[in-house]
Design a protein around this motif. Structure first.
Motif, PDB file in Angstrom:
ATOM      1  N   ILE A  14       0.809  -1.224   0.000  1.00 43.63           N
ATOM      2  CA  ILE A  14       0.000   0.000   0.000  1.00 43.63           C
ATOM      3  C   ILE A  14       0.845   1.277   0.000  1.00 43.63           C
ATOM      4  O   ILE A  14       0.434   2.297  -0.562  1.00 43.63           O
ATOM      5  CB  ILE A  14      -1.011  -0.014   1.165  1.00 43.63           C
ATOM      6  CG1 ILE A  14      -2.161   0.946   0.880  1.00 43.63           C
ATOM      7  CG2 ILE A  14      -0.346   0.277   2.483  1.00 43.63           C
ATOM      8  CD1 ILE A  14      -3.326   0.804   1.827  1.00 43.63           C
ATOM      9  N   LEU A  17       1.711   2.975  -3.378  1.00 43.16           N
ATOM     10  CA  LEU A  17       0.526   3.501  -4.054  1.00 43.16           C
ATOM     11  C   LEU A  17       0.090   4.850  -3.500  1.00 43.16           C
ATOM     12  O   LEU A  17      -0.695   5.558  -4.123  1.00 43.16           O
ATOM     13  CB  LEU A  17      -0.642   2.513  -3.913  1.00 43.16           C
ATOM     14  CG  LEU A  17      -0.438   1.129  -4.506  1.00 43.16           C
ATOM     15  CD1 LEU A  17      -1.609   0.230  -4.141  1.00 43.16           C
ATOM     16  CD2 LEU A  17      -0.262   1.217  -6.015  1.00 43.16           C
ATOM     17  N   ASN A  18       0.591   5.203  -2.322  1.00 44.59           N
ATOM     18  CA  ASN A  18       0.113   6.394  -1.610  1.00 44.59           C
ATOM     19  C   ASN A  18       1.247   7.226  -1.031  1.00 44.59           C
ATOM     20  O   ASN A  18       1.127   7.755   0.076  1.00 44.59           O
ATOM     21  CB  ASN A  18      -0.859   5.961  -0.507  1.00 44.59           C
ATOM     22  CG  ASN A  18      -2.066   5.255  -1.061  1.00 44.59           C
ATOM     23  OD1 ASN A  18      -2.940   5.883  -1.636  1.00 44.59           O
ATOM     24  ND2 ASN A  18      -2.105   3.939  -0.909  1.00 44.59           N
ATOM     25  N   GLY A  50      -8.243  10.350  -3.225  1.00 43.68           N
ATOM     26  CA  GLY A  50      -6.981  10.006  -3.875  1.00 43.68           C
ATOM     27  C   GLY A  50      -6.214   8.880  -3.204  1.00 43.68           C
ATOM     28  O   GLY A  50      -5.150   8.483  -3.676  1.00 43.68           O
ATOM     29  N   GLU A  52      -5.386   5.219  -2.461  1.00 40.11           N
ATOM     30  CA  GLU A  52      -5.620   3.971  -3.193  1.00 40.11           C
ATOM     31  C   GLU A  52      -5.477   2.753  -2.288  1.00 40.11           C
ATOM     32  O   GLU A  52      -4.437   2.538  -1.674  1.00 40.11           O
ATOM     33  CB  GLU A  52      -4.642   3.854  -4.363  1.00 40.11           C
ATOM     34  CG  GLU A  52      -4.970   2.705  -5.268  1.00 40.11           C
ATOM     35  CD  GLU A  52      -4.115   2.679  -6.518  1.00 40.11           C
ATOM     36  OE1 GLU A  52      -4.062   1.599  -7.147  1.00 40.11           O
ATOM     37  OE2 GLU A  52      -3.497   3.692  -6.856  1.00 40.11           O
ATOM     38  N   PRO A  54      -5.398  -1.185  -2.455  1.00 39.42           N
ATOM     39  CA  PRO A  54      -5.271  -2.247  -3.455  1.00 39.42           C
ATOM     40  C   PRO A  54      -6.242  -3.393  -3.203  1.00 39.42           C
ATOM     41  O   PRO A  54      -6.695  -3.591  -2.079  1.00 39.42           O
ATOM     42  CB  PRO A  54      -3.830  -2.724  -3.282  1.00 39.42           C
ATOM     43  CG  PRO A  54      -3.521  -2.429  -1.848  1.00 39.42           C
ATOM     44  CD  PRO A  54      -4.270  -1.168  -1.523  1.00 39.42           C
TER      45      PRO A  54
END
Length: 104
Positions: A14, A17-18, A50, A52, A54
């Protein structure tokens, strides 16, 4: 699907992704968007659109959740059975800070 993984492994998925969210964890009073409440929750004044989350790395479907029971969720049958077995096999139970009310 029931896939389980260590918290550190999920973090490794994670975090990339962020990356832009990492700077949002500073304590209140430093111009950030959150403040802790007395009950341990945090009030966060931001748009999570915004962020994300997964899908499951095993099946690719659904949101990965921690192995806890959230309010409104159902206690898994095996966990409930294990808890009841522990209570029956004990000489007493001390419960602190619970309504002892569940819908499972």
């Amino acid at each position: 699907c029931g896939h389980e993984m260590a918290r550190a492994s999920f973090h490794d998925i994670i975090e990339p992704l962020n990356m832009d969210w990492l700077g949002r964890s500073a304590p209140p009073g430093e111009g950030k968007e959150w403040r802790p409440n007395a009950d341990g929750d945090a009030e966060i004044e931001t748009d999570f659109g915004g962020f994300e989350v997964p899908g499951c790395p095993e099946c690719g479907d659904g949101m990965v959740k921690p192995d806890v029971v959230f309010f409104g969720d159902v206690v898994p049958e095996q966990r409930k059975k294990d808890a009841m077995d522990a209570v029956v096999g004990s000489s007493g139970v001390l419960v602190v800070g619970s309504s002892l009310a569940v819908l499972s």
